[in-house]
Design a protein around this motif. Structure first.
Motif, PDB file in Angstrom:
ATOM      1  N   ASP A  80       0.894  -1.286   0.019  1.00 51.61           N
ATOM      2  CA  ASP A  80       0.031   0.155  -0.122  1.00 51.61           C
ATOM      3  C   ASP A  80       0.848   1.184   0.039  1.00 51.61           C
ATOM      4  N   TRP A  81       0.863   2.000  -1.226  1.00 50.38           N
ATOM      5  CA  TRP A  81       1.598   3.169  -1.343  1.00 50.38           C
ATOM      6  C   TRP A  81       0.722   4.423  -0.865  1.00 50.38           C
ATOM      7  N   ARG A  82       1.111   5.147   0.119  1.00 51.59           N
ATOM      8  CA  ARG A  82       0.557   6.478   0.431  1.00 51.59           C
ATOM      9  C   ARG A  82       1.390   7.626   0.383  1.00 51.59           C
ATOM     10  N   SER A  83       1.064   8.653  -0.297  1.00 50.00           N
ATOM     11  CA  SER A  83       1.745  10.022  -0.514  1.00 50.00           C
ATOM     12  C   SER A  83       0.949  11.111  -0.711  1.00 50.00           C
ATOM     13  N   ASN A  84       1.436  12.194  -0.944  1.00 46.97           N
ATOM     14  CA  ASN A  84       0.869  13.479  -1.191  1.00 46.97           C
ATOM     15  C   ASN A  84       0.671  13.515  -2.821  1.00 46.97           C
ATOM     16  N   HIS A  85       1.443  12.586  -3.450  1.00 50.64           N
ATOM     17  CA  HIS A  85       1.389  12.603  -4.969  1.00 50.64           C
ATOM     18  C   HIS A  85       0.165  11.401  -5.625  1.00 50.64           C
ATOM     19  N   ALA A  86       0.331  10.342  -4.872  1.00 47.58           N
ATOM     20  CA  ALA A  86      -0.537   9.181  -5.302  1.00 47.58           C
ATOM     21  C   ALA A  86      -0.722   8.232  -4.149  1.00 47.58           C
ATOM     22  N   ASN A  87      -1.895   7.359  -4.366  1.00 48.86           N
ATOM     23  CA  ASN A  87      -2.120   6.539  -3.291  1.00 48.86           C
ATOM     24  C   ASN A  87      -2.799   5.149  -3.741  1.00 48.86           C
ATOM     25  N   GLY A  88      -2.255   4.184  -3.276  1.00 46.39           N
ATOM     26  CA  GLY A  88      -3.129   2.940  -3.409  1.00 46.39           C
ATOM     27  C   GLY A  88      -2.066   1.679  -3.653  1.00 46.39           C
ATOM     28  N   ARG A  89      -2.569   0.436  -3.831  1.00 52.07           N
ATOM     29  CA  ARG A  89      -2.044  -0.549  -3.931  1.00 52.07           C
ATOM     30  C   ARG A  89      -1.083  -0.715  -5.183  1.00 52.07           C
ATOM     31  N   SER A  90       0.171  -1.061  -5.186  1.00 56.91           N
ATOM     32  CA  SER A  90       1.111  -0.835  -6.043  1.00 56.91           C
ATOM     33  C   SER A  90       2.133  -2.053  -6.062  1.00 56.91           C
ATOM     34  N   LYS A  91       2.702  -2.511  -7.251  1.00 56.35           N
ATOM     35  CA  LYS A  91       3.492  -3.445  -7.429  1.00 56.35           C
ATOM     36  C   LYS A  91       4.878  -2.871  -7.729  1.00 56.35           C
ATOM     37  N   PHE A  92       5.839  -3.111  -7.124  1.00 59.64           N
ATOM     38  CA  PHE A  92       7.033  -2.423  -7.131  1.00 59.64           C
ATOM     39  C   PHE A  92       8.095  -3.551  -7.590  1.00 59.64           C
ATOM     40  N   VAL A  93       8.861  -3.689  -8.838  1.00 62.79           N
ATOM     41  CA  VAL A  93       9.655  -4.864  -9.142  1.00 62.79           C
ATOM     42  C   VAL A  93      11.277  -4.513  -9.204  1.00 62.79           C
ATOM     43  N   PHE A  94      12.045  -5.035  -8.392  1.00 64.35           N
ATOM     44  CA  PHE A  94      13.447  -4.411  -8.382  1.00 64.35           C
ATOM     45  C   PHE A  94      14.403  -5.482  -9.136  1.00 64.35           C
ATOM     46  N   ASP A  95      15.094  -5.064  -9.973  1.00 64.52           N
ATOM     47  CA  ASP A  95      16.046  -5.634 -10.924  1.00 64.52           C
ATOM     48  C   ASP A  95      17.352  -5.441  -9.953  1.00 64.52           C
ATOM     49  N   ILE A  96      18.012  -6.427  -9.284  1.00 66.81           N
ATOM     50  CA  ILE A  96      19.300  -6.158  -8.500  1.00 66.81           C
ATOM     51  C   ILE A  96      20.503  -6.691  -9.270  1.00 66.81           C
ATOM     52  N   GLU A  97      21.469  -5.820  -9.005  1.00 64.08           N
ATOM     53  CA  GLU A  97      22.876  -5.964  -9.661  1.00 64.08           C
ATOM     54  C   GLU A  97      23.847  -5.752  -8.510  1.00 64.08           C
ATOM     55  N   GLY A  98      24.354  -6.910  -7.866  1.00 65.64           N
ATOM     56  CA  GLY A  98      25.199  -6.797  -7.020  1.00 65.64           C
ATOM     57  C   GLY A  98      24.677  -6.330  -5.643  1.00 65.64           C
ATOM     58  N   ASP A  99      24.760  -5.376  -4.812  1.00 58.20           N
ATOM     59  CA  ASP A  99      23.981  -4.888  -3.765  1.00 58.20           C
ATOM     60  C   ASP A  99      23.407  -3.645  -4.022  1.00 58.20           C
ATOM     61  N   LYS A 100      23.219  -3.231  -5.432  1.00 58.83           N
ATOM     62  CA  LYS A 100      22.133  -2.124  -5.935  1.00 58.83           C
ATOM     63  C   LYS A 100      21.432  -2.310  -6.668  1.00 58.83           C
ATOM     64  N   LEU A 101      20.523  -1.476  -6.698  1.00 55.97           N
ATOM     65  CA  LEU A 101      19.195  -1.708  -7.554  1.00 55.97           C
ATOM     66  C   LEU A 101      19.483  -1.192  -9.189  1.00 55.97           C
TER      67      LEU A 101
END
Length: 109
Positions: A80-101
């Motif tokens: 659940d993402w809440r902010s002053n810009h947008a709100n709602g259920r969201s999916k965040f997909v992270f591609d990882i390279e070593g110890d960074k995104l």
């Protein structure tokens, strides 16, 4: 409800976001890292920072994690993402390279 286990570096990234820590947020990405926010792509620290100032860290966002799918180099987080810009259920997909995104992709959860 228990909080799912979140692997690194995603766990530290979410802490940085929820603490509105702009430096830690930016440092989580590789030098050529990118954000794909619903089809709009921002590449490199300068573009990511400008986007974040308006729509992510700058909008006082907070992500409450509900689900995690850990595939090693790719981690999906639904929450659940809440902010002053947008709100709602969201999916965040992270591609990882070593110890960074290398990339964060945001879509409807």
């Amino acid at each position: 409800m228990s909080v799912p286990s979140i692997p690194e570096p995603v766990a530290s990234f979410i802490v940085a976001v929820n603490n509105h820590d702009e430096q830690a947020f930016l440092d989580a990405f590789t030098k050529t890292g990118a954000v794909d926010d619903w089809g709009r792509t921002f590449t490199g620290r300068q573009q990511i920072n400008a986007w974040s100032d308006r729509e992510f860290i700058g909008s006082q966002g907070k992500l409450t994690v509900e689900e995690v799918d850990d595939k090693g180099a790719r981690v999906a987080v639904i929450g659940d993402w809440r902010s002053n810009h947008a709100n709602g259920r969201s999916k965040f997909v992270f591609d990882i390279e070593g110890d960074k995104l290398a990339k964060m992709t945001i879509r409807e959860g």
